[in-house]
Design a protein around this motif. Structure first.
Motif, short mmCIF file in Angstrom:
data_model
loop_
_atom_site.label_atom_id
_atom_site.label_comp_id
_atom_site.label_asym_id
_atom_site.label_seq_id
_atom_site.Cartn_x
_atom_site.Cartn_y
_atom_site.Cartn_z
N LEU A 140 33.49 67.33 -53.34
CA LEU A 140 34.74 68.06 -53.18
C LEU A 140 34.50 69.54 -53.39
CD1 LEU A 140 37.17 65.66 -55.09
CD2 LEU A 140 36.79 65.81 -52.63
N PHE A 166 43.03 68.82 -46.59
CA PHE A 166 41.81 68.01 -46.62
C PHE A 166 40.57 68.89 -46.44
CE2 PHE A 166 44.90 64.69 -45.31
CZ PHE A 166 44.64 63.77 -46.32
N GLU A 222 30.71 63.48 -49.68
CA GLU A 222 31.54 63.01 -50.79
C GLU A 222 31.95 64.15 -51.71
OE1 GLU A 222 32.31 59.93 -50.48
OE2 GLU A 222 30.81 59.51 -48.94
N TRP A 263 32.08 56.14 -42.64
CA TRP A 263 33.30 56.82 -42.25
C TRP A 263 33.66 56.49 -40.79
CZ3 TRP A 263 36.07 60.45 -45.30
CH2 TRP A 263 35.46 60.78 -46.52
N GLU A 307 41.01 59.35 -48.01
CA GLU A 307 40.17 60.55 -47.87
C GLU A 307 40.06 60.95 -46.41
OE1 GLU A 307 36.53 60.65 -50.52
OE2 GLU A 307 36.92 58.50 -50.44
N ARG A 308 39.92 62.24 -46.19
CA ARG A 308 39.68 62.76 -44.84
C ARG A 308 38.80 64.00 -44.93
NH1 ARG A 308 44.34 63.88 -40.37
NH2 ARG A 308 44.13 61.61 -40.24
N ASN A 314 37.87 59.58 -41.57
CA ASN A 314 38.84 58.98 -42.49
C ASN A 314 38.23 57.79 -43.22
OD1 ASN A 314 41.53 60.40 -41.80
ND2 ASN A 314 40.74 59.81 -39.79
#
Length: 269
Positions: free
Chosen positions: A269, A232, A267, A168, A202-203, A198
């Motif tokens: 969510l 995010f 990773e 990242w 994705e952030r 970032n």
């Protein structure tokens, strides 16, 4: 932890002090570990920097590296580093331009990495000042002869390295916010999000907090994350054991142990 003979707490303490150099596994005891890291810094990193860049002001460079190592977590630029250097150093003063060159040499040698400041609401880079993190926390400690081991600062550096190691790119986030002072006047303040990470579309916003003794400290640590205002993922990493949980604002709190040992922690969510 796959090669460390002990629990997670002791492993974390060891990691904050001596880092992850594989050769440390062959060093028995603290004295041999500190000696190995001192020699690694001087005979590999310093020699490489001196020879590749023809540095003549060697004492000045070493004093500068100590000044920078003491500033982990703090925003810096060439000018304020030079001013700090002048106030604490007993060797020759060096100009801002020289400081900038020396910082670039340290980056080229993979000793430090620079994180730019990013205005989250304004969606633009701010430029100076910026933050510098050591790519190996053990070398930062060796530069200071293992005398300045503030866990809050070291944990932030460790988190930075872990996120970078997972691919990242990272900026340091700034959010401008208006509050009322004691006189009732409106005042503009700037809050910081430690890491804006970032990767493609994705952030993740990540905040580092060593200890959360009460609800007030917890809210203080989350304040900048709450002000971000987008959808995010937002993550608070704390330096103590806690179950991973999400609050009503969607901010996830996770222990440093779970963050480091679970490769999917950035990773999920």
């Amino acid at each position: 932890m796959s090669v460390y003979e002990g629990g997670k707490e002791d492993g974390w303490t060891e990691y904050l002090m001596y880092g992850e150099q594989p050769q440390l596994l062959a060093q028995d005891g603290d004295d041999k570990k500190t000696d190995f890291l001192h020699r690694l810094y001087r005979t590999v990193y310093l020699r490489d920097i001196y020879e590749r860049n023809n540095i003549e002001l060697k004492p000045e460079f070493e004093e500068l590296s100590k000044t920078l190592a003491s500033s982990v977590e703090a925003p810096v630029n060439a000018s304020n580093i030079a001013n700090t250097f002048k106030s604490v150093s007993k060797v020759q003063d060096i100009a801002d331009k020289t400081v900038s060159a020396y910082l670039r040499y340290m980056q080229d040698a993979f000793l430090i990495e620079k994180a730019e400041r990013y205005d989250i609401k304004g969606r633009k880079y701010i430029g100076s000042p910026y933050k510098c993190y050591y790519q190996d926390i053990d070398l930062r400690n060796a530069i200071l002869s293992f005398r300045q081991n503030e866990p809050t600062h070291l944990m932030e550096n460790v988190i930075y390295n872990e996120i970078r190691g997972r691919g990242w790119p990272i900026d340091v986030g700034n959010i401008h916010h208006c509050v009322h002072n004691a006189e009732g006047q409106q005042q503009r303040v700037t809050l910081e999000v430690d890491f804006v990470c970032n990767k493609g579309s994705e952030r993740i916003y990540i905040q580092s907090a060593w200890r959360m003794p009460d609800g007030e400290k917890m809210e203080q640590a989350k304040r900048s994350l709450r002000l971000v205002g987008d959808s995010f993922r937002k993550l608070l990493v704390v330096g103590e054991h806690t179950k991973s949980w999400n609050d009503e604002s969607g901010i996830q709190t996770m222990s440093i142990y779970d963050f480091l040992l679970d490769m999917a922690s950035t990773e999920r969510l």
